[in-house]
Design an enzyme around this catalytic site. Structure first.
Site, short mmCIF file in Angstrom:
data_model
loop_
_atom_site.label_atom_id
_atom_site.label_comp_id
_atom_site.label_asym_id
_atom_site.label_seq_id
_atom_site.Cartn_x
_atom_site.Cartn_y
_atom_site.Cartn_z
N GLU A 53 0.82 -1.22 0.00
CA GLU A 53 0.00 0.00 0.00
C GLU A 53 0.85 1.27 0.00
O GLU A 53 0.44 2.29 -0.55
CB GLU A 53 -0.96 0.00 1.19
CG GLU A 53 -2.08 -1.03 1.10
CD GLU A 53 -1.66 -2.41 1.63
OE1 GLU A 53 -0.45 -2.60 1.92
OE2 GLU A 53 -2.53 -3.28 1.76
N PHE A 115 -10.61 -8.36 13.56
CA PHE A 115 -9.53 -8.71 12.65
C PHE A 115 -9.30 -7.59 11.63
O PHE A 115 -10.26 -7.10 11.03
CB PHE A 115 -9.87 -10.02 11.91
CG PHE A 115 -8.80 -10.40 10.91
CD1 PHE A 115 -7.51 -10.70 11.32
CD2 PHE A 115 -9.08 -10.43 9.55
CE1 PHE A 115 -6.53 -11.02 10.41
CE2 PHE A 115 -8.11 -10.76 8.63
CZ PHE A 115 -6.82 -11.06 9.06
N GLN A 116 -8.07 -7.22 11.46
CA GLN A 116 -7.67 -6.13 10.56
C GLN A 116 -8.38 -4.82 10.88
O GLN A 116 -8.69 -4.03 9.98
CB GLN A 116 -7.84 -6.52 9.09
CG GLN A 116 -6.86 -7.63 8.69
CD GLN A 116 -6.69 -7.78 7.18
OE1 GLN A 116 -7.63 -7.55 6.43
NE2 GLN A 116 -5.49 -8.16 6.75
N LYS A 165 -17.32 -1.91 6.10
CA LYS A 165 -17.76 -2.85 5.06
C LYS A 165 -19.28 -2.90 4.94
O LYS A 165 -19.82 -3.06 3.84
CB LYS A 165 -17.20 -4.24 5.36
CG LYS A 165 -17.26 -5.16 4.15
CD LYS A 165 -16.49 -6.44 4.37
CE LYS A 165 -16.60 -7.33 3.14
NZ LYS A 165 -15.90 -8.61 3.33
N MET A 485 23.87 10.42 1.96
CA MET A 485 23.65 11.63 2.75
C MET A 485 23.89 11.36 4.23
O MET A 485 24.40 12.22 4.95
CB MET A 485 22.23 12.16 2.51
CG MET A 485 22.03 13.59 2.96
SD MET A 485 23.16 14.76 2.16
CE MET A 485 22.16 15.33 0.79
#
Lengths: 588, 177
Positions: A53, A115-116, A165, A485
């Site tokens: 993602e 969950f999630q 959902k 750097m």
């Protein structure tokens, strides 16, 4: 069912289409399956499947930066949303319009540690311009359209819509974008004409004027840049650009002094320090630009034109703040400078240019080429020459570090939206996924990610995305085997103790390219450089060019920590100058 | 890499400001406001919030904060940037205003202490809103300084518990938010 009765998921997709969205960068998961099902059923918007993602968000950013349109990402709940956080923060820092749809567990499970499940609106509150949790299907159409309005108007930024959902499954009534008007969010875009007149008066009387422009001009749209070019030409003033502003004005123009700031050009920083009128447009006086604040441009009157009132007087006290859209301001200034036949103080300006040209003679970007080792600066100069010759329009993304600063110094941008780099947040791993968004938006363009080997490896999984969609992205790795750097700062501030800054166990990039169906090539010494660049540009499909550059090269000029613009370190190379301070020499 | 720029050396005068914010009464709006304060390192000395217009769905947040003029200016600009914020008003700067705080103060004791507590409450025009034979709960309204003074006087008189609302404030005269 009437035409406008549909499920939440269908409302979401319909709203995206009505907002003119053509590309969505996302990754499916349990909490967004109904939306993915709707995407499957239509042919208007195209979904690009990332590999993580974080990559999807940067791709949406690249799309947005290279088009000026809103970039759209779609991720699932929990880890999908938390992986999006870096991209959201990046977009917030650089004012990039993003709408990120996140799935969420059904409303009755919110707060249950399902969950999630993650508190997405809680986590993203400080890293978005605004966010929404839709708990009622009746709010969904309004929220969808409002999100695009908030993301793209005023000072642009990322907006998250968290979508449980059950809302995606619920039946609702779709309403179009024209049916909503925001109650509280009304950014002021019309600048005060009295203040602009005052700015013009100051410009006409200035002895040592300097335009200082940034990403705000690019965000204001193409006409803003065109007006800027005309105004700079009409006044004859020098102009300097921030990292975000490169391309708002042609960087190789004779009036352009190049980038300003920590790794800005000598002439730019000296002009900032010594000017008597600073005309800041779409800039935020970032610490990388200002250096030591109490020594920042001590003798100048400062004008700041910005759409965000919180950008004014944040770091530096300005004398004439003008709140409004940079495009509208530039339009007014250009028209009035012309119609009132205003003129700069020609003799003073002539003297000022003499001073500026003296600084230019320092040739702060010169470096010492080597017969056997490719210098990173040399690689970029050759890349620039090759991109010039290429028939395609070129777009450049970068990762973060030395290579990014060299790219800002040595590559040239003559138009806005051609240069995509993570400025405010400094996100390593930005460039490769961002290039996906750029190439999707501009299929026929030449898209090059100037990268370092360490940054590239932070999001190298997106090679697979690039292969899947046959995006002919050119990955130009300035491979010095160091987090350059970090190493440079360790040399400067930590006695050269290279704690964990060496990138050990690097893959064979040519074989890596091969494994993903790309073409890989390597340049080991200067004699191979042009051939590799040439083959990179002329090979169909994605290419990794592994450019083995000098491992010890550092990035100059540099305003070291706590120093002022006129205290630059010019480097140990070809430009060993007598006026580098003793302290500076001790550090370098 | 952390920025190692030096702090600015000159010190600006720190002042106390009372800021009234009109916001849409929607979930998370208070979190946005206080998150902005904590995220940017501003001070909150007092915070009150309640819905003030049910039909229009508006809440009013009153925050007492301290900072240099540049910080106060930033606070207001940052608040104004929040999407659900309708209006930000710096009451301290915009002219005379009235500030009030309500406190409930519990004093536990008998004998002389109890009598003295009740007498001082009378002087402060605090009302006893609950009483047992060995306790009082006083309700006191006034400026924060007045509430502070009352609490200080109650300390030696067996002060047991304090609840304060924080400051609410409104401009004097015809001006409205």
């Amino acid at each position: 069912m009437s035409n406008n009765e549909m499920t939440g998921a269908a409302i979401i997709v319909r709203a995206l289409i009505d907002q003119g969205v053509e590309a969505v960068f996302g990754y499916p998961g349990g909490a967004v399956l109904p939306i993915y099902d709707e995407i499957f059923k239509q042919n208007h918007l195209k979904h690009f499947l990332g590999r993580q993602e974080g990559g999807c968000l940067h791709a949406a950013e690249g799309y947005a930066r290279s088009t000026g349109k809103v970039g759209v990402a779609l991720v699932t709940s929990g880890p999908g949303a938390t992986n999006a956080v870096t991209g959201l923060t990046d977009a917030l820092m650089d004012s990039i319009p993003i709408v990120c749809l996140t799935g969420q567990v059904p409303t009755h499970l919110i707060g249950n540690d399902a969950f999630q499940e993650a508190d997405t609106t809680g986590i993203t509150r400080p890293c978005t311009k605004h966010n929404y949790l839709v708990k009622d299907i009746a709010d969904l159409p309004r929220v969808m359209h409002e999100a695009f309005h908030v993301a793209s108007s005023g000072r642009p930024g990322p907006v998250v819509i968290d979508l449980p959902k059950d809302i995606q499954f619920a039946d609702g009534i779709y309403q179009g974008p024209e049916e909503f008007d925001h109650r509280s969010y009304q950014p002021k875009t019309d600048p005060s004409t009295e203040k602009l007149d005052e700015a013009l008066r100051l410009m006409a009387n200035a002895k040592r004027p300097l335009f200082y422009v940034g990403g705000g001009v690019i965000n204001a749209g193409g006409e803003a840049s065109e007006d800027l070019v005309k105004l700079v030409r009409a006044t004859g003033f020098p102009i300097t650009q921030t990292l975000m502003g490169l391309g708002a004005f042609p960087t190789d123009d004779k009036q352009s002094l190049g980038m300003v700031g920590m790794h800005g050009l000598y002439e730019s920083n000296m002009a900032m320090h010594d000017c008597d009128l600073m005309i800041g447009i779409g800039v935020r006086f970032d610490d990388r630009v200002t250096g030591r604040l109490d020594a920042f441009s001590p003798g100048s009157i400062k004008i700041q034109i910005d759409i965000d009132p919180s950008s004014v007087n944040k770091n530096v006290r300005v004398d004439l703040p003008i709140i409004g859209d940079a495009g509208k301001a530039l339009d007014y200034m250009l028209k009035n400078w012309r119609s009132k036949k205003m003129k700069a103080d020609a003799s003073a300006l002539d003297l000022w240019w003499k001073v500026v040209n003296k600084w230019r003679e320092k040739r702060c970007l010169s470096y010492a080429p080597d017969k056997n080792i490719i210098k990173p600066q040399q690689a970029l100069e050759h890349l620039q020459a090759a991109m010039e010759k290429d028939a395609r329009e070129y777009y450049v993304t970068t990762e973060v570090g030395q290579h990014q600063m060299w790219a800002a110094q040595y590559l040239q941008f003559r138009q806005p939206h051609r240069w995509m780099t993570s400025g405010g947040l400094g996100t390593m791993g930005y460039g490769l996924p961002a290039a996906i968004g750029v190439q999707v938006a501009h299929p026929d363009a030449l898209v090059v990610d100037v990268s370092g080997e360490a940054s590239f490896m932070m999001n190298m999984q997106e090679m697979s995305t690039i292969a899947q969609y046959k995006l002919p992205i050119k990955l130009f790795i300035l491979n010095n085997q160091w987090m350059g750097m970090v190493r440079q700062w360790q040399e400067l501030l930590h006695g050269g103790r290279y704690s964990e800054s060496y990138t050990d166990s690097l893959p064979d990039f040519v074989k890596l390219a091969d494994a993903f169906g790309w073409t890989g090539m390597i340049a080991n010494d200067p004699s191979e450089l042009d051939d590799v660049i040439d083959r990179m540009l002329n090979t169909d499909g994605p290419v990794i060019a592994d450019i083995r550059v000098d491992q010890k090269e550092n990035c100059y000029p540099m305003i070291p920590s706590g120093a002022a613009h006129n205290e630059m370190l010019m480097g140990p190379g070809a430009v060993q100058d007598a006026d580098v301070s003793a302290a500076g020499k001790a550090l370098v | 890499m952390a920025s190692v720029y030096e702090e600015q050396t000159h010190i600006e005068q720190i002042a106390r400001h009372t800021i009234a914010i009109l916001v849409s009464n929607e979930p998370g709006v208070l979190a946005r406001v206080i998150g902005l304060y904590s995220g940017r390192g501003y001070n909150i000395d007092s915070l009150t919030v309640a819905e003030t217009d049910h039909i229009a769905g508006l809440s009013r947040i009153t925050i007492v904060t301290t900072g240099t003029p540049m910080i106060i200016e930033q606070i207001k600009a940052q608040l104004g940037r929040l999407v659900p914020v309708h209006k930000v008003s710096d009451l301290t700067e915009e002219g005379p205003h009235v500030e009030r705080e309500l406190a409930l103060i519990k004093v536990v004791g008998t004998g002389e202490h109890r009598v003295e507590a009740l007498r001082i409450a009378g002087i402060f025009r605090a009302r006893a809103v609950d009483s047992t034979i060995d306790s009082f709960v006083f309700e006191l309204t006034g400026s924060s300084e007045k509430v502070d003074a009352f609490i200080n006087l109650m300390k030696p008189l067996s002060l047991a518990d304090v609840a304060r609302t924080g400051v609410v404030a409104i401009a004097r005269g015809t001006e409205a938010l």
